[in-house]
Design a protein around this motif. Sequence first.
Motif, PDB file in Angstrom:
ATOM      1  N   GLN A  10       0.844  -1.194   0.000  1.00  0.00           N
ATOM      2  CA  GLN A  10       0.000   0.000   0.000  1.00  0.00           C
ATOM      3  C   GLN A  10       0.879   1.245   0.000  1.00  0.00           C
ATOM      4  OE1 GLN A  10      -2.612   0.245   3.334  1.00  0.00           O
ATOM      5  NE2 GLN A  10      -3.622   2.114   2.634  1.00  0.00           N
ATOM      6  N   LEU A  11       0.496   2.238  -0.784  1.00  0.00           N
ATOM      7  CA  LEU A  11       1.217   3.501  -0.858  1.00  0.00           C
ATOM      8  C   LEU A  11       0.233   4.649  -0.657  1.00  0.00           C
ATOM      9  CD1 LEU A  11       3.519   2.810  -3.950  1.00  0.00           C
ATOM     10  CD2 LEU A  11       4.165   2.757  -1.532  1.00  0.00           C
ATOM     11  N   PRO A  12       0.735   5.815  -0.252  1.00  0.00           N
ATOM     12  CA  PRO A  12      -0.179   6.947  -0.063  1.00  0.00           C
ATOM     13  C   PRO A  12      -0.783   7.398  -1.376  1.00  0.00           C
ATOM     14  CG  PRO A  12       2.112   7.656   0.104  1.00  0.00           C
ATOM     15  CD  PRO A  12       2.124   6.162   0.065  1.00  0.00           C
ATOM     16  N   THR A  13      -1.971   7.932  -1.298  1.00  0.00           N
ATOM     17  CA  THR A  13      -2.625   8.459  -2.483  1.00  0.00           C
ATOM     18  C   THR A  13      -2.005   9.806  -2.858  1.00  0.00           C
ATOM     19  OG1 THR A  13      -4.288   9.674  -1.236  1.00  0.00           O
ATOM     20  CG2 THR A  13      -4.772   7.369  -1.757  1.00  0.00           C
ATOM     21  N   VAL A  14      -2.315  10.252  -4.062  1.00  0.00           N
ATOM     22  CA  VAL A  14      -1.857  11.575  -4.491  1.00  0.00           C
ATOM     23  C   VAL A  14      -2.354  12.636  -3.521  1.00  0.00           C
ATOM     24  CG1 VAL A  14      -2.105  13.330  -6.300  1.00  0.00           C
ATOM     25  CG2 VAL A  14      -1.612  10.953  -6.924  1.00  0.00           C
ATOM     26  N   ARG A  15      -3.568  12.485  -3.042  1.00  0.00           N
ATOM     27  CA  ARG A  15      -4.138  13.470  -2.114  1.00  0.00           C
ATOM     28  C   ARG A  15      -3.373  13.493  -0.789  1.00  0.00           C
ATOM     29  NH1 ARG A  15      -5.601  16.659  -5.623  1.00  0.00           N
ATOM     30  NH2 ARG A  15      -7.199  15.888  -7.052  1.00  0.00           N
ATOM     31  N   GLU A  16      -2.930  12.333  -0.320  1.00  0.00           N
ATOM     32  CA  GLU A  16      -2.155  12.304   0.917  1.00  0.00           C
ATOM     33  C   GLU A  16      -0.793  12.971   0.728  1.00  0.00           C
ATOM     34  OE1 GLU A  16      -3.191   8.428   3.487  1.00  0.00           O
ATOM     35  OE2 GLU A  16      -2.857   7.975   1.360  1.00  0.00           O
ATOM     36  N   LEU A  17      -0.167  12.749  -0.411  1.00  0.00           N
ATOM     37  CA  LEU A  17       1.096  13.416  -0.707  1.00  0.00           C
ATOM     38  C   LEU A  17       0.890  14.925  -0.823  1.00  0.00           C
ATOM     39  CD1 LEU A  17       2.617  10.974  -3.361  1.00  0.00           C
ATOM     40  CD2 LEU A  17       3.310  11.224  -0.974  1.00  0.00           C
ATOM     41  N   GLU A  18      -0.204  15.312  -1.469  1.00  0.00           N
ATOM     42  CA  GLU A  18      -0.506  16.743  -1.610  1.00  0.00           C
ATOM     43  C   GLU A  18      -0.733  17.380  -0.236  1.00  0.00           C
ATOM     44  OE1 GLU A  18      -3.689  19.725  -3.859  1.00  0.00           O
ATOM     45  OE2 GLU A  18      -4.048  17.558  -3.808  1.00  0.00           O
ATOM     46  N   ALA A  19      -1.366  16.639   0.678  1.00  0.00           N
ATOM     47  CA  ALA A  19      -1.612  17.172   2.017  1.00  0.00           C
ATOM     48  C   ALA A  19      -0.298  17.433   2.745  1.00  0.00           C
ATOM     49  CB  ALA A  19      -2.483  16.200   2.815  1.00  0.00           C
ATOM     50  N   THR A  79       5.176  15.165   8.285  1.00  0.00           N
ATOM     51  CA  THR A  79       3.753  14.939   8.048  1.00  0.00           C
ATOM     52  C   THR A  79       3.495  13.527   7.537  1.00  0.00           C
ATOM     53  OG1 THR A  79       3.460  17.285   7.540  1.00  0.00           O
ATOM     54  CG2 THR A  79       1.731  15.788   6.809  1.00  0.00           C
ATOM     55  N   LEU A  80       4.323  13.053   6.623  1.00  0.00           N
ATOM     56  CA  LEU A  80       4.151  11.693   6.103  1.00  0.00           C
ATOM     57  C   LEU A  80       4.435  10.654   7.189  1.00  0.00           C
ATOM     58  CD1 LEU A  80       5.719  12.127   2.561  1.00  0.00           C
ATOM     59  CD2 LEU A  80       3.316  11.670   3.092  1.00  0.00           C
ATOM     60  N   ALA A  81       5.495  10.869   7.979  1.00  0.00           N
ATOM     61  CA  ALA A  81       5.809   9.931   9.055  1.00  0.00           C
ATOM     62  C   ALA A  81       4.691   9.888  10.084  1.00  0.00           C
ATOM     63  CB  ALA A  81       7.130  10.316   9.710  1.00  0.00           C
ATOM     64  N   ALA A  82       4.113  11.055  10.390  1.00  0.00           N
ATOM     65  CA  ALA A  82       3.003  11.104  11.345  1.00  0.00           C
ATOM     66  C   ALA A  82       1.767  10.394  10.809  1.00  0.00           C
ATOM     67  CB  ALA A  82       2.670  12.556  11.686  1.00  0.00           C
ATOM     68  N   GLY A  83       1.663  10.300   9.476  1.00  0.00           N
ATOM     69  CA  GLY A  83       0.547   9.590   8.865  1.00  0.00           C
ATOM     70  C   GLY A  83       0.759   8.098   8.765  1.00  0.00           C
ATOM     71  N   GLY A  84       1.921   7.625   9.244  1.00  0.00           N
ATOM     72  CA  GLY A  84       2.171   6.185   9.236  1.00  0.00           C
ATOM     73  C   GLY A  84       2.850   5.673   7.996  1.00  0.00           C
ATOM     74  N   TRP A  85       3.634   6.531   7.319  1.00  0.00           N
ATOM     75  CA  TRP A  85       4.314   6.119   6.090  1.00  0.00           C
ATOM     76  C   TRP A  85       5.828   6.102   6.280  1.00  0.00           C
ATOM     77  CZ3 TRP A  85       1.244   3.978   2.776  1.00  0.00           C
ATOM     78  CH2 TRP A  85      -0.087   4.416   2.668  1.00  0.00           C
ATOM     79  N   ALA A  86       6.451   5.043   5.796  1.00  0.00           N
ATOM     80  CA  ALA A  86       7.911   4.989   5.721  1.00  0.00           C
ATOM     81  C   ALA A  86       8.337   5.752   4.472  1.00  0.00           C
ATOM     82  CB  ALA A  86       8.376   3.536   5.638  1.00  0.00           C
ATOM     83  N   VAL A  87       9.279   6.662   4.618  1.00  0.00           N
ATOM     84  CA  VAL A  87       9.644   7.570   3.529  1.00  0.00           C
ATOM     85  C   VAL A  87      11.145   7.513   3.273  1.00  0.00           C
ATOM     86  CG1 VAL A  87       9.657   9.987   2.767  1.00  0.00           C
ATOM     87  CG2 VAL A  87       7.727   9.110   4.084  1.00  0.00           C
ATOM     88  N   THR A  88      11.519   7.457   2.015  1.00  0.00           N
ATOM     89  CA  THR A  88      12.916   7.604   1.624  1.00  0.00           C
ATOM     90  C   THR A  88      13.066   8.953   0.919  1.00  0.00           C
ATOM     91  OG1 THR A  88      12.558   6.493  -0.503  1.00  0.00           O
ATOM     92  CG2 THR A  88      13.231   5.126   1.352  1.00  0.00           C
ATOM     93  N   VAL A  89      14.220   9.575   1.098  1.00  0.00           N
ATOM     94  CA  VAL A  89      14.473  10.898   0.524  1.00  0.00           C
ATOM     95  C   VAL A  89      15.717  10.838  -0.352  1.00  0.00           C
ATOM     96  CG1 VAL A  89      14.860  13.341   0.991  1.00  0.00           C
ATOM     97  CG2 VAL A  89      13.495  11.974   2.590  1.00  0.00           C
ATOM     98  N   GLU A  90      15.576  11.245  -1.597  1.00  0.00           N
ATOM     99  CA  GLU A  90      16.721  11.443  -2.486  1.00  0.00           C
ATOM    100  C   GLU A  90      16.981  12.950  -2.559  1.00  0.00           C
ATOM    101  OE1 GLU A  90      16.562   8.910  -6.282  1.00  0.00           O
ATOM    102  OE2 GLU A  90      14.454   9.083  -5.670  1.00  0.00           O
TER     103      GLU A  90
END
Length: 332
Positions: A10-19, A79-90
């Motif tokens: 499962q991945l975040p939706t476009v709307r979640e990324l926009e938020a 914000t993404l981490a608080a939403g429960g998503w593991a995030v990688t940054v380039e």
Amino acid sequence: MTQPSTGMTQLPTVRELEAAARLSLYAPSVFNTQPWRWRVTRQALELHADPARQLAITDPDGRLLTLSCGAALHHARVTLAAGGWAVTVERFPDRAEPGLLARLRASGPERLDLAAARLMDAIPVRRTDRRAYGDRPVLPEQVARLRAAVEAQGAYLHVVRTDQMPMLAVSVARAGDAELADPAYRAELHHWTHRPESTGDGVPAATAVRPAPRRVPVRDHAPGGAAGLRAGAGFDRGAAYVILFGERDDPAGWLRGGEALSALLLTATADGLATAPISDTIELTWPRQMMRDLLAGVGEPYLVVRVGWGPPAGDLPAAPRRRSAEVIEVDE
């Protein structure tokens, strides 16, 4: 908390990324220029610098622009981490596109990050408070939390000692005097402090503070004009002055420095502390060298921050913000 799905990741939706991009627009920036743009795709969130918003006189190298963008990047990460998503940054993922500063990708759901949720709650209430702080001291354990937050982002924090305070005060005062003596700087300052309300940026007179005796001078955003806020009865006696620094004096270091700045400011806000970044002494070469001397040559200074117990935060007007539609491009 985001719940994992069975089978396909499962991945975040476009709307979640926009938020996440929208919440990042609360990040601090030099002269409140908000020099960033976001592009949202189905797979990623891309952070771009907006060169049209670089301060040609105050920030000719783009140091403060990149620091500002780094703060927005950290806001989005939190914000993404608080939403429960593991995030990688380039960071700087494409040499052919130097304005592309970072690309965030969510690799899937993870356990809710309570520390990130605490910082996310601080994002919309954080303010740059240029008013005078009181006599109540910042506790050592609070400074330790700020240092840990900064170091987690790959930067460092130096607490200015009592014996170093005169050098800091002189550096900031002389930098401010030198800038105000430059007609080009005064024109640039006027441009960003007299913005139409519709632009949603800049430092309006309502958020500027009138000059008053302080341990370390505060930038005069309304020279010869009428700033909207009184400094107050305090003299910053209980304030801590910290220098945010790193090992590199280049865009990669500045971006990391901006992420660390965001972590510092949000951690302080969550602890109930007031904060005010001080960049005057970083904007000119010779005062910046004085900050290197305060660091005993162990790193490159990115910014000075005043931290302390301020007047009631509710009395402080919010800085204007640009409309998200002007800053965020969404690819459906």
